[in-house]
Design a protein around this motif. Structure first.
Motif, PDB file in Angstrom:
ATOM      1  N   VAL A  12      -4.439 -17.053  -9.519  1.00 15.25           N
ATOM      2  CA  VAL A  12      -4.867 -18.097  -8.593  1.00 15.25           C
ATOM      3  C   VAL A  12      -6.254 -17.750  -8.074  1.00 15.25           C
ATOM      4  CG1 VAL A  12      -3.782 -16.984  -6.590  1.00 15.25           C
ATOM      5  CG2 VAL A  12      -4.162 -19.462  -6.589  1.00 15.25           C
ATOM      6  N   GLN A  13      -7.034 -18.772  -7.762  1.00 14.18           N
ATOM      7  CA  GLN A  13      -8.365 -18.546  -7.220  1.00 14.18           C
ATOM      8  C   GLN A  13      -8.293 -18.183  -5.737  1.00 14.18           C
ATOM      9  OE1 GLN A  13     -10.737 -22.044  -8.046  1.00 14.18           O
ATOM     10  NE2 GLN A  13     -11.131 -21.398 -10.146  1.00 14.18           N
ATOM     11  N   PRO A  14      -9.290 -17.470  -5.250  1.00 16.89           N
ATOM     12  CA  PRO A  14      -9.330 -17.181  -3.808  1.00 16.89           C
ATOM     13  C   PRO A  14      -9.223 -18.466  -2.994  1.00 16.89           C
ATOM     14  CG  PRO A  14     -10.966 -15.877  -4.955  1.00 16.89           C
ATOM     15  CD  PRO A  14     -10.403 -16.831  -5.970  1.00 16.89           C
ATOM     16  N   GLY A  16      -6.447 -20.061  -2.718  1.00  6.93           N
ATOM     17  CA  GLY A  16      -5.313 -20.803  -3.250  1.00  6.93           C
ATOM     18  C   GLY A  16      -3.980 -20.338  -2.694  1.00  6.93           C
ATOM     19  N   PRO A  88      -8.686 -11.817  -2.895  1.00  3.46           N
ATOM     20  CA  PRO A  88      -8.615 -10.863  -4.015  1.00  3.46           C
ATOM     21  C   PRO A  88      -7.830  -9.603  -3.665  1.00  3.46           C
ATOM     22  CG  PRO A  88     -10.807 -11.803  -3.869  1.00  3.46           C
ATOM     23  CD  PRO A  88     -10.055 -12.288  -2.653  1.00  3.46           C
ATOM     24  N   THR A  91      -4.112  -9.150  -4.596  1.00  2.00           N
ATOM     25  CA  THR A  91      -3.712  -8.885  -5.976  1.00  2.00           C
ATOM     26  C   THR A  91      -2.815  -7.648  -6.034  1.00  2.00           C
ATOM     27  OG1 THR A  91      -5.689  -9.900  -6.911  1.00  2.00           O
ATOM     28  CG2 THR A  91      -4.546  -8.277  -8.266  1.00  2.00           C
ATOM     29  N   VAL A 124      -5.407 -12.618  -7.787  1.00  2.00           N
ATOM     30  CA  VAL A 124      -6.293 -13.547  -7.081  1.00  2.00           C
ATOM     31  C   VAL A 124      -7.716 -13.254  -7.534  1.00  2.00           C
ATOM     32  CG1 VAL A 124      -7.007 -14.476  -4.862  1.00  2.00           C
ATOM     33  CG2 VAL A 124      -4.708 -13.505  -5.130  1.00  2.00           C
ATOM     34  N   SER A 125      -8.270 -14.184  -8.289  1.00  2.00           N
ATOM     35  CA  SER A 125      -9.587 -13.956  -8.878  1.00  2.00           C
ATOM     36  C   SER A 125     -10.227 -15.280  -9.239  1.00  2.00           C
ATOM     37  CB  SER A 125      -9.454 -13.077 -10.120  1.00  2.00           C
ATOM     38  OG  SER A 125     -10.719 -12.936 -10.765  1.00  2.00           O
ATOM     39  N   SER A 126     -11.545 -15.309  -9.132  1.00  2.00           N
ATOM     40  CA  SER A 126     -12.268 -16.502  -9.543  1.00  2.00           C
ATOM     41  C   SER A 126     -12.735 -16.352 -10.991  1.00  2.00           C
ATOM     42  CB  SER A 126     -13.463 -16.742  -8.620  1.00  2.00           C
ATOM     43  OG  SER A 126     -14.284 -15.587  -8.557  1.00  2.00           O
TER      44      SER A 126
END
Length: 126
Positions: A12-14, A16, A88, A91, A124-126
């Motif tokens: 998921v993106q930061p 989210g 992030p 994670t 959690v990462s873009s």
């Protein structure tokens, strides 16, 4: 045979959200507090949250307060962790666990929990 199975992890993106679920089989969770823990690579396992047997009491680590919400449905033998505003640093592999007690202690400590799931990865990462 006791079994706890987590699901709902993923990438998921930061900023989210994700909702983790943990289904228990082999025993009823009605009389037990349930906890969520996480472990990031190279770090110690961290107690994230705990919910008492009837859901009347909840505990959160300072790092997730205001962002995560724990809940349970005893009729479905399932405990949930709603994670919002993910960062992030969230994670990790997330584990659910069943306590030997009906209440939660603060902070949430792994020693109080005797049955564990296999974990689900949250990234959690873009």
């Amino acid at each position: 045979q006791f079994q706890l199975v987590e699901s709902g992890g993923g990438l998921v993106q930061p900023g989210g959200s994700l909702r983790l679920s943990c289904v228990l089989s082999g025993f009823t969770m009605d009389y037990y507090a349930m906890g969520w823990f996480r472990q990031a690579p190279g770090k110690e396992r961290e107690g994230v949250s705990c919910i008492s047997d009837n859901g009347g009491s909840t505990i959160y680590a300072d790092s997730v307060k205001g962002r995560f919400t724990v809940s349970r449905d005893n009729a479905k033998n399932t405990v949930y962790l709603q994670m919002n505003s993910l960062k992030p640093e969230d994670t990790a592999v997330y584990y659910c666990a069943a306590s030997g007690w009906d209440y939660c202690s603060d902070p949430v400590q792994a020693l109080a929990f005797g049955s564990w799931g296999q974990g689900t990865q949250v990234t959690v990462s873009s």
